[in-house]
Scaffold this motif. Structure first.
Motif, PDB file in Angstrom:
ATOM      1  N   SER A  89      23.046  -8.647  35.684  1.00 56.29           N
ATOM      2  CA  SER A  89      23.826  -7.649  34.960  1.00 56.29           C
ATOM      3  C   SER A  89      23.591  -7.726  33.451  1.00 56.29           C
ATOM      4  O   SER A  89      24.116  -6.916  32.701  1.00 56.29           O
ATOM      5  CB  SER A  89      25.315  -7.810  35.266  1.00 56.29           C
ATOM      6  OG  SER A  89      25.773  -9.058  34.767  1.00 56.29           O
ATOM      7  N   SER A  90      22.788  -8.687  33.007  1.00 64.24           N
ATOM      8  CA  SER A  90      22.528  -8.855  31.580  1.00 64.24           C
ATOM      9  C   SER A  90      21.630  -7.736  31.044  1.00 64.24           C
ATOM     10  O   SER A  90      20.877  -7.113  31.809  1.00 64.24           O
ATOM     11  CB  SER A  90      21.854 -10.204  31.318  1.00 64.24           C
ATOM     12  OG  SER A  90      20.525 -10.185  31.807  1.00 64.24           O
ATOM     13  N   PRO A  91      21.710  -7.480  29.735  1.00 63.37           N
ATOM     14  CA  PRO A  91      20.829  -6.455  29.143  1.00 63.37           C
ATOM     15  C   PRO A  91      19.336  -6.764  29.373  1.00 63.37           C
ATOM     16  O   PRO A  91      18.547  -5.851  29.600  1.00 63.37           O
ATOM     17  CB  PRO A  91      21.172  -6.503  27.656  1.00 63.37           C
ATOM     18  CG  PRO A  91      22.569  -7.031  27.611  1.00 63.37           C
ATOM     19  CD  PRO A  91      22.655  -8.005  28.767  1.00 63.37           C
ATOM     20  N   ALA A  92      18.973  -8.016  29.338  1.00 65.53           N
ATOM     21  CA  ALA A  92      17.571  -8.395  29.550  1.00 65.53           C
ATOM     22  C   ALA A  92      17.114  -8.030  30.957  1.00 65.53           C
ATOM     23  O   ALA A  92      15.987  -7.579  31.157  1.00 65.53           O
ATOM     24  CB  ALA A  92      17.382  -9.889  29.304  1.00 65.53           C
ATOM     25  N   SER A 126      10.514  -0.882  26.628  1.00 72.47           N
ATOM     26  CA  SER A 126      11.760  -0.409  26.054  1.00 72.47           C
ATOM     27  C   SER A 126      11.653  -0.418  24.527  1.00 72.47           C
ATOM     28  O   SER A 126      11.099  -1.339  23.930  1.00 72.47           O
ATOM     29  CB  SER A 126      12.893  -1.330  26.507  1.00 72.47           C
ATOM     30  OG  SER A 126      14.096  -0.967  25.911  1.00 72.47           O
ATOM     31  N   GLU A 127      12.170   0.629  23.899  1.00 69.21           N
ATOM     32  CA  GLU A 127      12.042   0.781  22.449  1.00 69.21           C
ATOM     33  C   GLU A 127      12.931  -0.167  21.654  1.00 69.21           C
ATOM     34  O   GLU A 127      12.755  -0.296  20.448  1.00 69.21           O
ATOM     35  CB  GLU A 127      12.316   2.227  22.051  1.00 69.21           C
ATOM     36  CG  GLU A 127      11.248   3.172  22.572  1.00 69.21           C
ATOM     37  CD  GLU A 127      11.498   4.604  22.181  1.00 69.21           C
ATOM     38  OE1 GLU A 127      12.429   4.876  21.401  1.00 69.21           O
ATOM     39  OE2 GLU A 127      10.747   5.462  22.656  1.00 69.21           O
ATOM     40  N   ASP A 128      13.871  -0.849  22.302  1.00 66.33           N
ATOM     41  CA  ASP A 128      14.747  -1.769  21.573  1.00 66.33           C
ATOM     42  C   ASP A 128      14.087  -3.133  21.334  1.00 66.33           C
ATOM     43  O   ASP A 128      14.691  -4.020  20.735  1.00 66.33           O
ATOM     44  CB  ASP A 128      16.090  -1.940  22.287  1.00 66.33           C
ATOM     45  CG  ASP A 128      15.967  -2.608  23.646  1.00 66.33           C
ATOM     46  OD1 ASP A 128      14.906  -2.446  24.288  1.00 66.33           O
ATOM     47  OD2 ASP A 128      16.926  -3.263  24.076  1.00 66.33           O
ATOM     48  N   VAL A 129      12.859  -3.279  21.787  1.00 66.67           N
ATOM     49  CA  VAL A 129      12.095  -4.514  21.616  1.00 66.67           C
ATOM     50  C   VAL A 129      10.812  -4.157  20.862  1.00 66.67           C
ATOM     51  O   VAL A 129      10.192  -3.139  21.153  1.00 66.67           O
ATOM     52  CB  VAL A 129      11.759  -5.135  22.998  1.00 66.67           C
ATOM     53  CG1 VAL A 129      10.907  -6.370  22.851  1.00 66.67           C
ATOM     54  CG2 VAL A 129      13.029  -5.455  23.752  1.00 66.67           C
ATOM     55  N   PRO A 130      10.414  -5.003  19.901  1.00 68.85           N
ATOM     56  CA  PRO A 130       9.192  -4.696  19.145  1.00 68.85           C
ATOM     57  C   PRO A 130       7.957  -4.569  20.046  1.00 68.85           C
ATOM     58  O   PRO A 130       7.801  -5.288  21.034  1.00 68.85           O
ATOM     59  CB  PRO A 130       9.034  -5.903  18.209  1.00 68.85           C
ATOM     60  CG  PRO A 130      10.396  -6.513  18.124  1.00 68.85           C
ATOM     61  CD  PRO A 130      11.062  -6.222  19.443  1.00 68.85           C
ATOM     62  N   THR A 131       7.092  -3.648  19.696  1.00 69.15           N
ATOM     63  CA  THR A 131       5.852  -3.404  20.439  1.00 69.15           C
ATOM     64  C   THR A 131       5.038  -4.680  20.586  1.00 69.15           C
ATOM     65  O   THR A 131       4.405  -4.911  21.626  1.00 69.15           O
ATOM     66  CB  THR A 131       5.013  -2.326  19.725  1.00 69.15           C
ATOM     67  OG1 THR A 131       5.801  -1.141  19.635  1.00 69.15           O
ATOM     68  CG2 THR A 131       3.736  -2.028  20.475  1.00 69.15           C
TER      69      THR A 131
END
Length: 69
Positions: free
Chosen positions: A29-32, A39-44
């Protein structure tokens, strides 16, 4: 093999590695655990590191297969 095809194979392998690791997280259930591939919330750079690892593994596999054949 074309560079485009090689890039596509490495990208797909990287995504599979990521998803396999995600499925093993103890808290699903964690965001990870819910984070989608690229996902755009993590650097390329983070995602690209998976592709680099996959490309290295595929390259090693290719060398081993060539030596066997």
């Amino acid at each position: 093999m074309s560079e485009w095809l090689s890039d596509r194979i490495a990208e797909d392998a990287a995504r599979r590695i990521y998803e396999s690791q995600q499925s093993r997280l103890s808290d699903q259930s964690s965001p990870a655990a819910k984070r989608a591939w690229r996902s755009e919330d993590v650097p390329t750079k983070f995602w690209d590191s998976y592709v680099e690892d996959a490309r290295a593994a595929l390259s090693l596999t290719s060398v081993i297969v060539q030596k066997i054949l």
